[in-house]
Design an enzyme around this catalytic site. Sequence first.
Site, PDB file in Angstrom:
ATOM      1  CD  GLU A 231      84.326  39.140  74.210  1.00  0.00           C
ATOM      2  OE1 GLU A 231      84.651  40.059  74.979  1.00  0.00           O
ATOM      3  OE2 GLU A 231      84.166  37.958  74.586  1.00  0.00           O
TER       4      GLU A 231
ATOM      5  CD  GLU B 214      84.568  40.386  80.252  1.00  0.00           C
ATOM      6  OE1 GLU B 214      84.427  39.165  80.116  1.00  0.00           O
ATOM      7  OE2 GLU B 214      84.759  41.160  79.292  1.00  0.00           O
TER       8      GLU B 214
END
Length: 276
Positions: A155, A256
């Site tokens: 990520e 998220e």
Amino acid sequence: MGFAEQRFNVNLSILFTELPLLERPAAAAAAGFGAVELWWPWVGSPTPERSELDALKRAIEDAGVRLNGLNFYAGRLPGPDRGALSVPGEESERFRSNIDVAADFAGSLGCGALNALYGNRVDGVDPAEQDALALQNLVLAARAAHRIGAVLLIEALNKPESPLYPLVSAPAAVGIVDRVNEATGLGNARFLMDLYHLSMNGEDLPSVIERYASRTGHVQIADNPGRGAPGTGSLPLEELLDLLRKAGYDGWVGLEYKPGDRPSSESFEWLPRAAR
């Protein structure tokens, strides 16, 4: 197309945190979602007691939701840490001790994606030394993910909120994906495309999607500014997700985002219940 064409899952480490961990899967199910994801839930322990693992597994199964994303141990998250695998000494050792624990837990629930946060730069340590350690640990993580039929996610975060994290662009994260795949020959390392983080870095999101959709193993969203639900900021998230689908991405989209000053269950009005 639009939001109704996507497959969304809820991140239970940022949404429903007003509830105890074991109550969150059922809350997500009650809100209409069939899948969830998690940061490593035991911040202080890469190797929790079997009873704790079993209790969370039962809570997910009893709620009737699917776990489709799990982070490896990443230090104090939320908090000052952004991963452990590139941090020499005790933290990288804790990451290694977590690899099989996390993979076995994910595998027991059919979870197909494991996220490995890279870790912050450390004062006084050569970045090249950290990168070499990171590659060693990511190779181990990729092999563990492969063992359970999962992908390993890498990520990119954003520099304003994570100034010590070295992967703060899509090309930087994809570069690590390439290094891991070259080292293992497994081809199971993939890019985690978080549109909030990339937007905070000022990246051209349509260009990122065009270049990297085929390399992407998971997508996460929040609006910007504020990291709230879609519609609370200025990101054209519906359009961006349409671009992703047109570019061939048909995987899950993780929610998220922060629910704001309200219960998490009230933060999904942007998404018709039938589309959850």
